[in-house]
Design an enzyme around this catalytic site. Structure first.
Site: not given
Ligand code: F6P
Length: 377
Positions: A80, A145, A121, A143, A16, A147, A189
């Protein structure tokens, strides 16, 4: 300037997007092209670009001019994009293929001294496996997050926290005016860093994290306790992956094939419960991808610039198979193997930040003993 050998490196942004990625791309190009006179190739849409006819192109100084304050990534992102498990259509049917050998062969063919991979990750895990197959990988952790193990902070986290904290500030004024409970769902998440940091910075009364399962009745007791003390409104910051004790995460969409399940909706459960249990008008809001978009904060631009410049310095020294990391105040290399061997980073329930929040009266929903022993919340 000392004479140098002309080298060729590539950069891609996987997973992302995160605010600050463009600042990292700019730093890589400026260090490599402007300062060292190297060639930099941009790879479109994560690893996928290596295997597409127009997926790799020369990144020039002109192309990175003016992108420092831009969110997103000029290279494009791919959720993906794992080369070890690519979904392809064969005879009209979706099948999963390992294209990592083709990718490594393409990297060799392009004669690259280093491939700088910015990722979370997942992307960095694939980067380590590609390195083991011979690709000259250098990682940059990103990221929202925060993490990724092995680094104190990742690109994008600071911006996400700022956006979320500002949202909490804005909701405070309307919550107070209307004597309401406002429940704000933030990203995260499995790691609750955004909710923890933004919740504290935005003065949330209740913070719910994936790492600390909560009891609904504790939340209601907090809202009612505040009302008894004359505080007729409450603010709840809930991470999308937060779960009640004995319950499970709330999903909007189940995972299918290679796409992971999409979380979302825990804020609605919490809001419905609190409206009923406390007889207070309650509203829920999912902040979602607002936390990922837009202008990066100065701190994210700074971190991304330091990470990008350091990644090129590592390429200069031939330090492949490593990731840049922030340790305290220092940016330094860490072997990808060592960084990723650590467990994914999570909020520690005994973290001083959690303790500071508790000390000032914020609750995390696990205070069941306090509730049962009749102590005020
Ligand atoms: O990993 C970063 C994140 O923003 C998460 O916090 C969230 O669950 C996910 O990506 C959302 O992903 P997508 O862009 O596929 O909706």
């Amino acid at each position: 300037m000392a004479p140098h050998t002309k080298r060729r490196i590539a950069i891609l942004t996987g997973g992302g997007d995160a605010p600050g990625l463009n600042a990292a791309i700019r730093a890589v190009v400026r260090h490599a092209v402007f300062t060292l006179g190297w060639e930099v190739l941009g790879v479109r849409n994560g690893y996928n670009g290596f295997l597409r006819p127009d997926g790799v192109f020369p990144l020039t100084l002109d192309m990175v001019r003016g992108i420092l304050p831009l969110g997103g990534t000029i290279l494009g992102a791919a959720n993906r994009g794992n080369p070890f498990a690519q979904e392809v259509v064969v005879n009209g049917k979706k099948v999963v293929r390992d294209v990592s050998d083709d990718l490594v062969a393409r990297i060799r063919e392009l004669n690259l001294d280093a491939v700088i991979v910015t990722g979370g990750d997942g992307t960095l895990g694939a980067a380590l496996d590609l390195y083991r197959k011979g690709a000259p990988i250098i990682g940059i952790p990103k990221t929202i997050d925060n993490d990724v193990p092995g680094t104190d902070f990742t690109i994008g986290f600071d911006t996400a926290v700022s956006v979320a904290a500002e949202a909490l500030d804005r909701l405070h004024t309307t919550a107070e005016s209307h004597h309401r409970v406002m429940v704000v769902e933030l990203m995260g998440r499995d790691a609750g860093f955004i909710a923890l940091h933004a919740g504290i910075a935005g003065g949330a009364d209740i913070i719910l994290l994936p790492e600390i399962p909560f009891h609904y009745e504790v939340l209601a007791a907090k809202v009612l306790g505040r009302k008894r003390r004359g505080r007729m409104f409450s603010i709840v910051a809930v991470a999308e992956g937060a779960t009640p004790v004995g319950g499970h995460k709330v999903y909007r969409q189940p995972g299918e094939g290679l796409s992971i399940a999409r979380l979302g909706g825990i804020s609605l459960h919490v809001a419905d419960y609190l409206a009923e249990a406390t007889d207070t008008e309650t509203r829920a809001l999912i902040l979602g991808h607002l936390q990922r978009g837009g202008t990066p904060t100065a701190r994210d631009r700074l971190l991304a610039t330091r990470f990008g410049a350091e990644a090129v310095r590592m390429a200069e020294q031939g330090l492949v198979g490593h990731m840049v990391a922030l340790h305290g105040t220092r940016v330094e290399p860490i072997p990808l193997e060592e960084a990723l061997a650590q467990r994914p980073k999570r909020v520690r329930p005994d973290d001083d930040m959690v303790q500071a929040a508790r000390a000032i009266g914020t609750i995390f929903g696990d205070e069941i003993e306090r509730l049962q022993s009749g102590q005020p919340l």
